[in-house]
Design a protein around this motif. Structure first.
Motif, PDB file in Angstrom:
ATOM      1  N   GLU A 181       0.823  -1.213   0.000  1.00 54.28           N
ATOM      2  CA  GLU A 181       0.000   0.000   0.000  1.00 54.28           C
ATOM      3  C   GLU A 181       0.858   1.265   0.000  1.00 54.28           C
ATOM      4  OE1 GLU A 181      -0.220  -2.245   2.539  1.00 54.28           O
ATOM      5  OE2 GLU A 181      -0.036  -1.220   4.471  1.00 54.28           O
ATOM      6  N   VAL A 182       2.072   1.161   0.562  1.00 57.80           N
ATOM      7  CA  VAL A 182       2.949   2.337   0.552  1.00 57.80           C
ATOM      8  C   VAL A 182       3.432   2.604  -0.873  1.00 57.80           C
ATOM      9  CG1 VAL A 182       5.143   3.249   1.367  1.00 57.80           C
ATOM     10  CG2 VAL A 182       3.668   1.995   2.936  1.00 57.80           C
ATOM     11  N   VAL A 183       3.807   1.524  -1.567  1.00 59.90           N
ATOM     12  CA  VAL A 183       4.251   1.669  -2.957  1.00 59.90           C
ATOM     13  C   VAL A 183       3.098   2.214  -3.806  1.00 59.90           C
ATOM     14  CG1 VAL A 183       5.024   0.416  -4.991  1.00 59.90           C
ATOM     15  CG2 VAL A 183       5.935  -0.173  -2.744  1.00 59.90           C
ATOM     16  N   ALA A 185       0.465   3.889  -2.853  1.00 61.54           N
ATOM     17  CA  ALA A 185       0.145   5.273  -2.510  1.00 61.54           C
ATOM     18  C   ALA A 185       1.125   6.215  -3.185  1.00 61.54           C
ATOM     19  CB  ALA A 185       0.164   5.471  -0.999  1.00 61.54           C
TER      20      ALA A 185
ATOM     21  N   LYS B 113      -5.650   1.296   3.996  1.00 61.70           N
ATOM     22  CA  LYS B 113      -4.597   1.083   4.986  1.00 61.70           C
ATOM     23  C   LYS B 113      -3.677   2.283   5.054  1.00 61.70           C
ATOM     24  CE  LYS B 113      -4.598  -3.902   4.411  1.00 61.70           C
ATOM     25  NZ  LYS B 113      -3.882  -4.887   3.567  1.00 61.70           N
ATOM     26  N   PHE B 114      -4.169   3.429   4.712  1.00 57.08           N
ATOM     27  CA  PHE B 114      -3.493   4.724   4.816  1.00 57.08           C
ATOM     28  C   PHE B 114      -2.331   4.888   3.836  1.00 57.08           C
ATOM     29  CE2 PHE B 114      -4.466   3.484   9.417  1.00 57.08           C
ATOM     30  CZ  PHE B 114      -5.814   3.728   9.250  1.00 57.08           C
ATOM     31  N   GLY B 115      -1.407   3.882   3.818  1.00 53.78           N
ATOM     32  CA  GLY B 115      -0.287   3.972   2.875  1.00 53.78           C
ATOM     33  C   GLY B 115       0.624   5.153   3.132  1.00 53.78           C
ATOM     34  N   LEU B 116       0.798   5.519   4.412  1.00 53.53           N
ATOM     35  CA  LEU B 116       1.711   6.616   4.739  1.00 53.53           C
ATOM     36  C   LEU B 116       3.145   6.097   4.695  1.00 53.53           C
ATOM     37  CD1 LEU B 116      -0.228   8.168   7.733  1.00 53.53           C
ATOM     38  CD2 LEU B 116      -0.326   8.811   5.328  1.00 53.53           C
TER      39      LEU B 116
END
Lengths: 276, 400
Positions: A181-183, A185, B113-116
């Motif tokens: 999810e970080v990638v 985002a 899941k926010f993805g911060l």
């Protein structure tokens, strides 16, 4: 089972004696010269530093990164190395470890990044790494003497072959471990692939990459004795002469020094990984 | 022009998506394609359009393809077929640079899941979108600080995401999306990971932000109540298809098929239906000018015991009971003196039914629905009850 004869032995010998040594020796000589001056430079540098100063720096590093206990251990360990008169040999070993770790990281991190980004690269790299880690050391130790001569250079090459794989594997793992999810985002906000690598993936992979570097250092140290068989100076040669003259005391003295260095380097590099 | 327009958008996961697409266009079902080719149809020929300033909710259960659909809109997932027009530009045909530019300038996104970025402070997380565009440090941090203040996180700019609660982290996620000043917000189950009270707070906050900034919002959720609360319009998805698009009322009252009606049958109608949906036209209207005699006769004709009174412009004046009307006629007093104007509860037509339930139990007379002082209709206890239970079906049931 032998339905046909596979002349790998002859082919390899023809290849090595007929082409590799006569044709490529100039190339390998120049690598050898460059590496030798690198190793000598590092060795001279750390031997030139007054031992007391180096020990104080090490203790402070250990304190900052790994806590009071390890700082105390560093002090006692270094006092031990001094008291058995092995400081110079220790520095020679450390120099070889530093050089082979540097080369391993310089090779391992980019290859790890590439194999995380591309499945094809990963498919090619993975068996090569298996090969590097499991091929019996002496199989490539002998040819590296042929190519690079005796001394520190073939030791560094052999150590590199043995110690680089964790750097590759852990870099790949570290990048793949960055949460999806970080990638996603960062991509959703218009991150280019270069920005993704340098602003998101690599910073988040650093602890894992450091664990890989830590493993590389440990494997490099474990090669010290083997490396001394092909003429690398340092603690390995002390242990080796202890073994060959059945001088148990000398073997233990050198062996303990290797363990002391291993523990100090391990805890400090682990500390770096955890602090980041 | 539509802000987002999606036409026949399809995503097939598997080794030969084009083959799957052909089967899909021949009318084969998702299950058949999975059985015969092993390929999964994520989104099946979805079409919809979102108008500027609208909150468009896509609602479906897990596996319905809604998360795939929103990722097709900004091409985090490559579509197999179809087009996605953002301000008229087809994002599926853009090259890499144009795509990155569109994502930066037009599409903000908020994740479940926010993805911060865990290694960056809140300030740097919010400034991230501007940072990668090369906006200089002072300017992007100023903008980020403003946005952090807007979402109510002032004072946390130097914290790291892991130090914040889930609700606060999602505020950061929203701030990050707002900092880029994009017209469109894509929200993928943005509030689903939050606990109910925080979720409801965040929903209110989103409505406030939307009212203030006029963003176009594409909102994904699996929670029907959330869809009904937020959505100007709602699209319901099943097995990769959009099965119905409509306003909350349309979906509640005219479900397109059994699937939708099953879905909506447990909905708390009191939160969705408004007074105007259940009100009735008053039985008899009486112009203010008519005297008590006319009033009595009209009540007799209609068979009722009270009547609502308005003037010619339909401005509400009060209620007249038959007893009072007869008294006024006998004593020859004027209408104004006997007209009941107090004790009558009036409310605008968009009042949620939920708010009227308690009131209806207490008041003596039906609730009056007024808009700008004009009488639109009345709501009695019976109409609230039948509205809650039956929705629009009440007419059929009553006439049957």
């Amino acid at each position: 089972m032998n339905y046909f004869y596979f002349p790998l032995e002859e082919w390899t010998n023809d290849f090595v004696n007929g082409w590799l040594l006569p044709v490529m020796s100039g190339f390998f000589d120049s690598i050898s010269v460059a590496l030798r001056s690198f190793i000598d430079g590092v060795t001279n540098l750390i031997i030139a530093i007054p031992p007391e100063l180096l020990v104080i720096v090490l203790i402070l590093l250990a304190w900052k990164l790994a806590g009071k206990g390890i700082a105390l251990f560093t002090l006692i360990g270094c006092l031990y190395i001094g008291s058995v008169d092995l400081w110079a040999e220790t520095m020679q070993t450390v120099a070889i470890v530093i050089v082979s770790t540097l080369i391993s990281v310089l090779f391992g991190v980019p290859v790890g990044i590439l194999s995380a980004k591309s499945k094809t690269v990963d498919k090619i790299v993975r068996p090569i790494l298996d090969f590097m880690q499991t091929l019996p050391i002496f199989v490539y130790l002998i040819p590296s003497i042929l190519l690079f001569g005796l001394g520190g250079v073939p030791a560094v090459i052999a150590t590199f072959v043995f110690a680089a794989p964790p750097a590759v594997r852990m870099t790949r793992l570290g990048i793949l471990q960055v949460p999806e999810e970080v990638v996603e985002a960062s991509q959703a906000f218009g991150t280019t692939s270069k920005q993704l690598l340098f602003k998101v993936q690599l910073p988040l992979a650093v602890p894992t990459i450091m664990a890989g570097v830590n493993q590389t250092i440990m494997l490099a140290l474990s090669m010290a004795v083997v490396a001394s068989m092909i003429g690398a100076p340092g603690l390995g040669s002390i242990v080796l002469s202890g073994i060959s003259t059945v001088n148990v005391g000398l073997g233990l003295t050198g062996g303990l020094a290797i363990v002391v260095i291993a523990i100090i380097l391990d805890r400090i590099t682990q500390g770096v990984g955890n602090k980041l | 022009m539509n802000k987002i327009e999606v036409n026949n958008l399809t995503k097939i996961f598997g080794s030969h998506p084009q083959q799957g697409l052909k089967r899909l266009k021949n009318g084969e079902q998702k299950d058949e394609i999975l059985d015969q080719t092993g390929m999964t149809v994520g989104v099946n020929q979805a079409s919809f359009a979102v108008e500027p300033g609208e909150i468009f909710v896509i609602m479906g259960l897990s596996g319905s393809g809604k998360s795939t659909l929103i990722r097709l809109v900004n091409r985090l997932i490559e579509p197999t077929d179809g087009e996605v027009l953002i301000d008229g530009e087809d994002i599926t045909k853009m090259d890499k640079n144009a795509l990155i530019d569109t994502r930066r300038k037009q599409l903000g996104m908020v994740f479940q899941k926010f993805g911060l970025l865990p290694h960056k402070t809140i300030l740097h997380n919010v400034a991230y979108g501007l940072e990668i565009q090369g906006v200089d440090k002072a300017e992007r941090e100023k903008k980020a600080l403003e946005t952090i203040e807007d979402v109510g996180l002032k004072g946390y700019e130097d914290s790291y995401p892991s130090q914040l609660s889930g609700g606060m982290q999602q505020r950061v996620g929203i701030a990050r999306a707002l900092a880029n000043d994009t017209d469109i917000l894509l929200m993928d189950e943005a509030f689903s990971a939050l606990d109910p009270i925080i979720r409801s707070e965040m929903q209110d906050e989103l409505l406030k932000i939307q009212a203030k900034l006029g963003k176009t919002v594409l909102f994904i959720t699996h929670d029907l109540d959330e869809a009904l609360k937020l959505g100007d319009r709602i699209a319901i998805m099943k097995d990769g298809r959009i099965v119905q698009i409509g306003t909350s009322e349309e979906i509640l009252e005219n479900p397109a098929n059994d699937y939708v009606s099953n879905f909506v049958k447990d909905v708390d109608r009191s939160k969705v239906l408004e007074a105007s949906h259940v009100m009735k036209r008053p039985e008899v209207l009486l112009s203010y000018k008519d005297g008590p005699r006319v009033a009595v006769r009209k009540m007799e004709e209609a068979g009722v015991s009270s009547i609502f009174v308005t003037d010619k412009e339909k401005n509400f004046k009060g209620l007249l009971t038959i007893d009072d009307a007869i008294k006024a006629y006998q004593n020859n007093t004027s209408m104004e003196e006997v007209l009941i104007t107090e004790d009558i509860y009036s409310t605008p037509p968009d009042t949620p039914l939920n708010d009227l339930i308690g009131i209806a139990a207490d008041v003596k007379y039906p609730i009056v629905i007024l808009e700008d002082g004009k009488l639109l209709g009345i709501v009695s206890r019976v109409s609230i009850l039948s509205g809650l239970v039956l929705g629009k079906e009440k007419d059929e049931v009553i006439s049957a």
